[in-house]
Design a protein around this motif. Structure first.
Motif, PDB file in Angstrom:
ATOM      1  N   UNK A   1       5.037 -17.091 -17.211  1.00  0.00           N
ATOM      2  CA  UNK A   1       5.350 -18.080 -16.177  1.00  0.00           C
ATOM      3  C   UNK A   1       5.775 -17.408 -14.876  1.00  0.00           C
ATOM      4  N   UNK A   2       6.547 -16.328 -14.976  1.00  0.00           N
ATOM      5  CA  UNK A   2       6.980 -15.621 -13.769  1.00  0.00           C
ATOM      6  C   UNK A   2       5.787 -15.021 -13.030  1.00  0.00           C
ATOM      7  N   UNK A   3       4.845 -14.457 -13.779  1.00  0.00           N
ATOM      8  CA  UNK A   3       3.646 -13.903 -13.142  1.00  0.00           C
ATOM      9  C   UNK A   3       2.833 -15.011 -12.475  1.00  0.00           C
ATOM     10  N   UNK A   4       2.676 -16.145 -13.152  1.00  0.00           N
ATOM     11  CA  UNK A   4       1.943 -17.259 -12.564  1.00  0.00           C
ATOM     12  C   UNK A   4       2.600 -17.775 -11.301  1.00  0.00           C
ATOM     13  N   UNK A   5       3.929 -17.838 -11.289  1.00  0.00           N
ATOM     14  CA  UNK A   5       4.651 -18.280 -10.093  1.00  0.00           C
ATOM     15  C   UNK A   5       4.436 -17.298  -8.939  1.00  0.00           C
ATOM     16  N   UNK A   6       4.440 -15.992  -9.247  1.00  0.00           N
ATOM     17  CA  UNK A   6       4.270 -14.982  -8.193  1.00  0.00           C
ATOM     18  C   UNK A   6       2.878 -15.032  -7.581  1.00  0.00           C
ATOM     19  N   UNK A   7       1.878 -15.474  -8.364  1.00  0.00           N
ATOM     20  CA  UNK A   7       0.514 -15.544  -7.840  1.00  0.00           C
ATOM     21  C   UNK A   7       0.392 -16.561  -6.706  1.00  0.00           C
TER      22      UNK A   7
ATOM     23  N   UNK B   1       2.396 -16.797  -4.231  1.00  0.00           N
ATOM     24  CA  UNK B   1       2.741 -16.079  -3.004  1.00  0.00           C
ATOM     25  C   UNK B   1       1.785 -14.935  -2.712  1.00  0.00           C
ATOM     26  N   UNK B   2       1.152 -14.399  -3.764  1.00  0.00           N
ATOM     27  CA  UNK B   2       0.242 -13.260  -3.593  1.00  0.00           C
ATOM     28  C   UNK B   2      -0.898 -13.400  -4.607  1.00  0.00           C
ATOM     29  N   UNK B   3      -1.993 -14.082  -4.247  1.00  0.00           N
ATOM     30  CA  UNK B   3      -3.083 -14.309  -5.200  1.00  0.00           C
ATOM     31  C   UNK B   3      -3.757 -13.031  -5.683  1.00  0.00           C
ATOM     32  N   UNK B   4      -3.535 -11.902  -5.008  1.00  0.00           N
ATOM     33  CA  UNK B   4      -4.192 -10.649  -5.378  1.00  0.00           C
ATOM     34  C   UNK B   4      -3.279  -9.757  -6.216  1.00  0.00           C
ATOM     35  N   UNK B   5      -2.205 -10.323  -6.726  1.00  0.00           N
ATOM     36  CA  UNK B   5      -1.207  -9.572  -7.487  1.00  0.00           C
ATOM     37  C   UNK B   5      -1.747  -9.237  -8.876  1.00  0.00           C
ATOM     38  N   UNK B   6      -1.734  -7.956  -9.227  1.00  0.00           N
ATOM     39  CA  UNK B   6      -2.210  -7.526 -10.550  1.00  0.00           C
ATOM     40  C   UNK B   6      -1.146  -7.701 -11.616  1.00  0.00           C
ATOM     41  N   UNK B   7       0.126  -7.548 -11.274  1.00  0.00           N
ATOM     42  CA  UNK B   7       1.193  -7.615 -12.274  1.00  0.00           C
ATOM     43  C   UNK B   7       2.502  -7.942 -11.582  1.00  0.00           C
ATOM     44  N   UNK B   8       3.477  -8.383 -12.393  1.00  0.00           N
ATOM     45  CA  UNK B   8       4.798  -8.758 -11.887  1.00  0.00           C
ATOM     46  C   UNK B   8       5.856  -8.147 -12.798  1.00  0.00           C
ATOM     47  N   UNK B   9       6.969  -7.610 -12.236  1.00  0.00           N
ATOM     48  CA  UNK B   9       7.983  -6.965 -13.075  1.00  0.00           C
ATOM     49  C   UNK B   9       8.786  -7.991 -13.884  1.00  0.00           C
TER      50      UNK B   9
END
Length: 464
Positions: free
Chosen positions: A364-370, A372-380
């Motif tokens: 869910x955290x990775x999906x939320x971060x996308x 703000x940044x659709x090109x994000x490969x990963x989230x900490x």
């Protein structure tokens, strides 16, 4: 200088340091003013005379039946002020006091002018300062800023041209089909990447080069290539419509195409736990990533530093240590990247892990971060109480409480860090920090809690 109608000087070809009586009388608008000014050109016609420095003089002239006239002059620049109601310029009082000033020796020191004369002198100094050219340092700084703005504008124009060309090439690729892209010697990607380098868009160039490796990535590559082409099309379209984007997303787009930015906003002081540190080659340079977690703020921060060929990057920090320091965030990118500032005291080693969540929380955290940044490969993210377990040809992290699982990224399967994690766990729950993305979870650090019988102490371990 010659007098303007308002009593202020106009520029002439050559300034005169000291005026003669004839030069002053030549300013008279007519013969009547000339004779009247000559009659007031003696010290006896004035009272309250004072000197404010070379050429500066003021005085009061009795006006017969009318009120006395207060007059001040600057004979070097032929400027004056007078309280009379004369329409002729200069008036007879200004001509008379200019004559007195031209024949008066320069005083040893300046006197304090009366309020009305002081106000006139202050106004003149203010106008002169406003009209004077900027100081050399200020002028140089202004010129430097203007030059930087012109360079940024020219670079933006080149990037725009590159983005338009890239958009056309992607359109042609999809119109012709993806089948030809896996042929040996197919040079589409390198040629296109070179064009993006020429356009000064290294971010676009890197993403184009990554497309070249997709056809060799195994079964299902056409789907993955289509997904990456869509993301690249989204990026160059975002650049072409940059002025319509909200500020944070626009900053992310600038960073993704390769424009550098400076940290901005107030510095955040916290006790930062060093979660992980690893280096990756990026062309001819080496990029070092350091992950921090703020114990007071609950914020995760990423420090990036770069090393030239043969040189290690800066910002080497011991994993598992806590540092009291300030960090300043960069714009865009979900607010992760920051710059390390002042440090306070020495690092303190700890084995306490950061707070974590479930595998569902991580996704869910990775999906939320996308957003703000659709090109994000990963989230900490930090996973709490998970157990590494084999799954088919790979591994997964299984939640001890709910049984939910998150696959380990394929890139981590060949690293020794995976086996360190398995050995640290020994089949028991551990806390794991890593990067969660569409390729799975990449573990970077792990913590084993103290056993319930107190035999095994808590342990922190870097996995990369």
């Amino acid at each position: 200088m010659v007098l303007s109608h308002g009593g202020e000087p106009r520029r002439s070809a050559r300034p005169v340091a000291r005026r003669t009586a004839e030069q002053v009388l030549d300013l008279a608008p007519d013969e009547e003013s000339r004779e009247a000014g000559r009659a007031l050109g003696s010290r006896g016609s004035w009272s309250g005379v004072g000197h404010g420095g070379p050429g500066v003089m003021w005085g009061v002239c009795a006006g017969g039946d009318s009120a006395p006239c207060r007059t001040a002059v600057e004979s070097n620049e032929l400027a004056y002020t007078c309280s009379c109601a004369a329409v002729k310029s200069p008036c007879m009082h200004a001509l008379g006091l200019l004559l007195v000033a031209s024949g008066t020796p320069v005083p040893a020191r300046a006197e304090e002018p009366p309020p009305w004369a002081a106000q006139w002198l202050a106004d003149r100094r203010g106008r002169a300062a406003a009209e004077s050219p900027p100081a050399p340092a200020a002028a140089a700084a202004s010129a430097s800023r203007a030059a930087a703005a012109r360079r940024a504008e020219r670079r933006a124009e080149r990037i725009t041209g590159g983005a338009q060309e890239l958009d056309q090439r992607l359109t042609d690729l999809l119109r012709g089909g993806l089948a030809a892209t896996d042929r040996p010697g197919h040079g589409l990607w390198e040629e296109t990447a070179a064009r993006m380098v020429d356009a000064q868009a290294p971010g676009l160039a890197n993403r184009v080069r990554e497309l070249g490796s997709v056809p060799a990535s195994g079964p299902g590559w056409p789907t993955r290539l289509l997904e990456e082409c869509a993301l690249l099309h989204l990026l160059d379209s975002a650049w072409l419509g940059l002025d319509r984007l909200p500020g944070p997303l626009a900053a992310t787009v600038r960073r993704r195409v390769g424009l550098t930015a400076s940290p901005e906003g107030p510095a955040l002081r916290d006790h930062w736990l060093v979660l992980a540190q690893y280096d990756t080659p990026d062309g001819r340079i080496v990029t070092r990533r350091v992950w921090l977690y703020g114990g007071d703020s609950g914020r995760t921060a990423l420090l990036l530093s770069y090393g030239a060929p043969g040189r290690a990057p800066a910002d080497a920090l011991p994993v598992g240590a806590v540092i009291d320091a300030e960090v300043t965030p960069y714009p865009g990118g979900g607010g992760l990247r920051a710059e390390l500032g002042a440090r306070f005291g020495e690092p303190v080693v700890t084995t306490a892990p950061p707070p974590g969540g479930t595998t569902a929380d991580a996704v869910a955290a990775y999906g939320h971060a996308l957003r703000d940044d659709p090109w994000l490969d990963a989230w900490p993210v930090t996973l709490r109480d998970v157990i590494p377990a084999p799954s088919g040809d790979g591994w997964q992290l299984v939640g001890a409480a709910d049984g939910s699982a998150l696959p380990v990224a394929a890139s981590a399967l060949s690293r020794p860090g995976l086996w360190k994690l398995v050995a640290l766990s020994g089949g028991n729950p551990v806390t794991v920090f890593g990067e969660c993305g569409h390729r799975g979870f990449d573990p970077l650090a792990a913590w084993r809690p103290e056993t319930s019988d107190g035999v095994g102490p808590s342990v922190a371990m870097a996995l990369i």
